[in-house]
Design a protein around this motif. Structure first.
Motif, PDB file in Angstrom:
ATOM      1  N   LEU A  47      -6.329   5.440   8.619  1.00 15.84           N
ATOM      2  CA  LEU A  47      -6.648   6.516   8.552  1.00 15.84           C
ATOM      3  C   LEU A  47      -5.852   7.424   7.113  1.00 15.84           C
ATOM      4  N   LEU A  48      -4.410   6.902   7.262  1.00 19.12           N
ATOM      5  CA  LEU A  48      -4.114   7.929   6.701  1.00 19.12           C
ATOM      6  C   LEU A  48      -4.470   7.111   5.236  1.00 19.12           C
ATOM      7  N   ARG A  49      -4.777   5.790   4.975  1.00 15.58           N
ATOM      8  CA  ARG A  49      -5.157   5.252   3.521  1.00 15.58           C
ATOM      9  C   ARG A  49      -6.327   6.399   2.826  1.00 15.58           C
ATOM     10  N   ASP A  68       0.851  -0.880   0.317  1.00 11.28           N
ATOM     11  CA  ASP A  68       0.433  -0.263  -0.319  1.00 11.28           C
ATOM     12  C   ASP A  68       1.192   0.830  -0.363  1.00 11.28           C
ATOM     13  N   HIS A  69       0.670   2.265  -0.443  1.00  7.94           N
ATOM     14  CA  HIS A  69       0.986   3.928  -0.846  1.00  7.94           C
ATOM     15  C   HIS A  69       1.062   3.639   0.529  1.00  7.94           C
ATOM     16  N   ALA A  70       0.246   4.193   1.421  1.00  9.20           N
ATOM     17  CA  ALA A  70       0.313   5.001   2.962  1.00  9.20           C
ATOM     18  C   ALA A  70       1.138   4.208   3.623  1.00  9.20           C
ATOM     19  N   LEU A  71       2.321   3.470   3.106  1.00 10.33           N
ATOM     20  CA  LEU A  71       2.917   1.963   4.306  1.00 10.33           C
ATOM     21  C   LEU A  71       3.846   3.589   4.936  1.00 10.33           C
ATOM     22  N   GLY A  72       3.755   4.425   3.645  1.00  8.23           N
ATOM     23  CA  GLY A  72       5.152   4.990   4.244  1.00  8.23           C
ATOM     24  C   GLY A  72       4.937   6.284   5.232  1.00  8.23           C
ATOM     25  N   PRO A  73       3.515   6.767   5.067  1.00  8.75           N
ATOM     26  CA  PRO A  73       3.538   7.570   5.541  1.00  8.75           C
ATOM     27  C   PRO A  73       3.135   7.069   7.401  1.00  8.75           C
TER      28      PRO A  73
END
Length: 480
Positions: A190-192, A148-153
């Motif tokens: 929530l980040l997603r 998931d791209h939200a892994l970075g945040p």
């Protein structure tokens, strides 16, 4: 393990790239992104590299390679198409104890550049030790779909509060449980949803509480698309592979359902015209019960949750009971089935608008008047209309639609058993009976439907204009 995995901090360190072509540019760009002070050396430079030199983004040695170029360097990349020159660069680097990489030559390289999945600060590197770099690229593509791209945040947030986390959870097991909660719980969700401030506040609240963190359940309303597994979105795939429970409709294909996590509990809550029926209230109760038990629930719906999918009702129910909910759109049947039948829903010569209708539900099409039903330059895409074809055709003709208006029924759209029945508004009901059309099927009415006769590329085409000729089976192409 022949290679020792190593992530190098090159910030502010001098590195050399020998070569002036496109490969050298790609290597120099990656090194610049890592913060290295890049020098490139070659007799000539491709235009972008020449611009970088003029603008001061990189330093340059102009001319043929000289060993003196290596003085003070930490790394060197040989990126020319001259094998003897590359070997010479590698040999000179070895004499000076400088790590060298020779592009596409594992034997001459002292370090390899892996295929990278970047979710900074998470970085995943894939190496085949030079055996098959092209396969490393394919493996990276798989990881790109899964991670998931939200892994970075998420990792950046954990990094920012690492000291607080360690102080609050001194025991290793407790700290591991906290990080599991970060990944499985509301912070990641929530980040997603692009709510970083709320995610951080939830994390801080959890660090302030005295007890262990409570694992909260959640529900994702996920569109499964029209059935073809290649049309599932990346986010839908990720959530399926994380789900504890999957509540699925009967229109969800076996191939899509097979992508769920192997140990997930899969429950059929489908509804189908003329078949078994699961009350919507029962589906509501199941979602709520599993979420309150702390499970990650995916409500998997054919097509798109918010297009004739009752997703709005389900979201309202979940929100009213305080359950976290997110929505992942799917490719709705009108778009996907028309595309697989070679029908453009809009066309500047024939149709400037689309109307999506359902032949079932409250009032169905009864509230639509002449402006919609009689507009010859509007495409009608009608869901669940097989049982009402006679009524629909008569009503459209009564609203001034030409009886010769092209029409197409797309049965089992995007699936291997897809059939397209092409005809006109006047002949379509009889054609459907003759060929025993069954649900699921989408009806497309409008001038654009005629394109199916010329451009249908998937499945079987039945054309009334070819009376007496057996239906032709078109070549099926897999959609990635």
């Amino acid at each position: 393990m022949r290679l020792y995995p190593l992530f190098a901090d090159l910030s502010g360190l001098p590195v050399l790239v020998v070569g002036g072509g496109s490969v050298a540019k790609r290597k120099a760009a990656a090194l610049r992104d890592a913060g290295a002070e890049v020098t490139i050396g070659a007799p000539r430079f491709e235009p972008d590299l020449a611009a970088w030199i003029r603008e001061g983004h990189v330093r340059a040695f102009h001319g043929e390679f000289e060993p003196a170029w290596l003085e003070g360097m930490w790394l060197v990349v040989a990126a020319t198409d001259d094998h003897p020159l590359n070997a010479r660069v590698a040999g000179c680097a070895k004499e000076r104890r400088i790590f060298a990489n020779v592009v596409d030559d594992a034997a001459l390289s002292r370090f390899h550049v892996p295929a990278v999945v970047d979710r900074s600060p998470l970085v995943v590197a894939v190496s085949t030790a030079g055996a098959a770099p092209a396969l490393a690229r394919r493996i990276r593509e798989v990881l790109e779909r899964v991670l998931d791209h939200a892994l970075g945040p998420l990792l950046a947030l954990a990094q920012r509060h690492r000291r607080r986390i360690v102080r609050r959870h001194g025991d290793t097991a407790a700290r591991r449980d906290f990080y599991d909660w970060l990944y499985d719980g509301p912070v990641f969700s929530l980040l997603r949803q692009a709510k970083p401030a709320q995610a951080e506040q939830v994390l801080l609240d959890a660090l302030e509480c005295n007890g262990s963190v409570h694992k909260e359940g959640s529900v994702a309303l996920v569109g499964a698309g029209p059935g073809h597994p290649g049309l599932l979105t990346l986010q839908a795939l990720r959530l399926l592979q994380q789900a504890d429970v999957v509540l699925y409709d009967q229109l969800v294909s076996h191939e899509v359902l097979a992508m769920a996590r192997r140990d997930a509990e899969c429950i059929d809550v489908g509804k189908r015209c003329g078949g078994r029926h699961v009350a919507q209230e029962h589906t509501h109760r199941l979602m709520l019960a599993h979420a309150r038990e702390g499970r990650r629930v995916v409500r998997l719906k054919g097509g798109d949750p918010f297009v004739f999918g009752r997703g709005g009702e389900e979201m309202a129910f979940l929100r009213s009971h305080g359950v976290a909910c997110e929505v992942v759109p799917g490719i709705t049947a009108a778009v996907a089935c028309a595309a697989f039948a070679g029908i453009p829903l809009t066309h500047r010569d024939h149709a400037q608008s689309i109307c999506l209708l359902t032949a079932h539900g409250k009032d169905a099409t009864d509230t639509l008047g002449d402006q919609v039903l009689g507009n010859p330059r509007q495409t009608l895409a009608i869901y669940m209309g097989v049982e009402k074809l006679d009524e629909l055709a008569a009503r459209l003709i009564a609203h001034a639609r030409d009886a010769e208006t092209p029409c197409a029924i797309i049965e089992n759209g995007t699936l291997p058993q897809q059939r397209v029945i092409a005809g006109t508004l006047a002949t379509l009901p009889a054609l459907a009976r003759r060929h025993a059309v069954k649900t699921p099927a989408l009806l497309v009415i409008g001038e654009v439907a005629a394109f199916a006769r010329e451009h249908a590329w998937f499945g079987e085409l039945v054309d009334e204009a070819a009376t007496g000729v057996p239906p032709r089976r078109l070549v099926q192409r897999e959609v990635a």
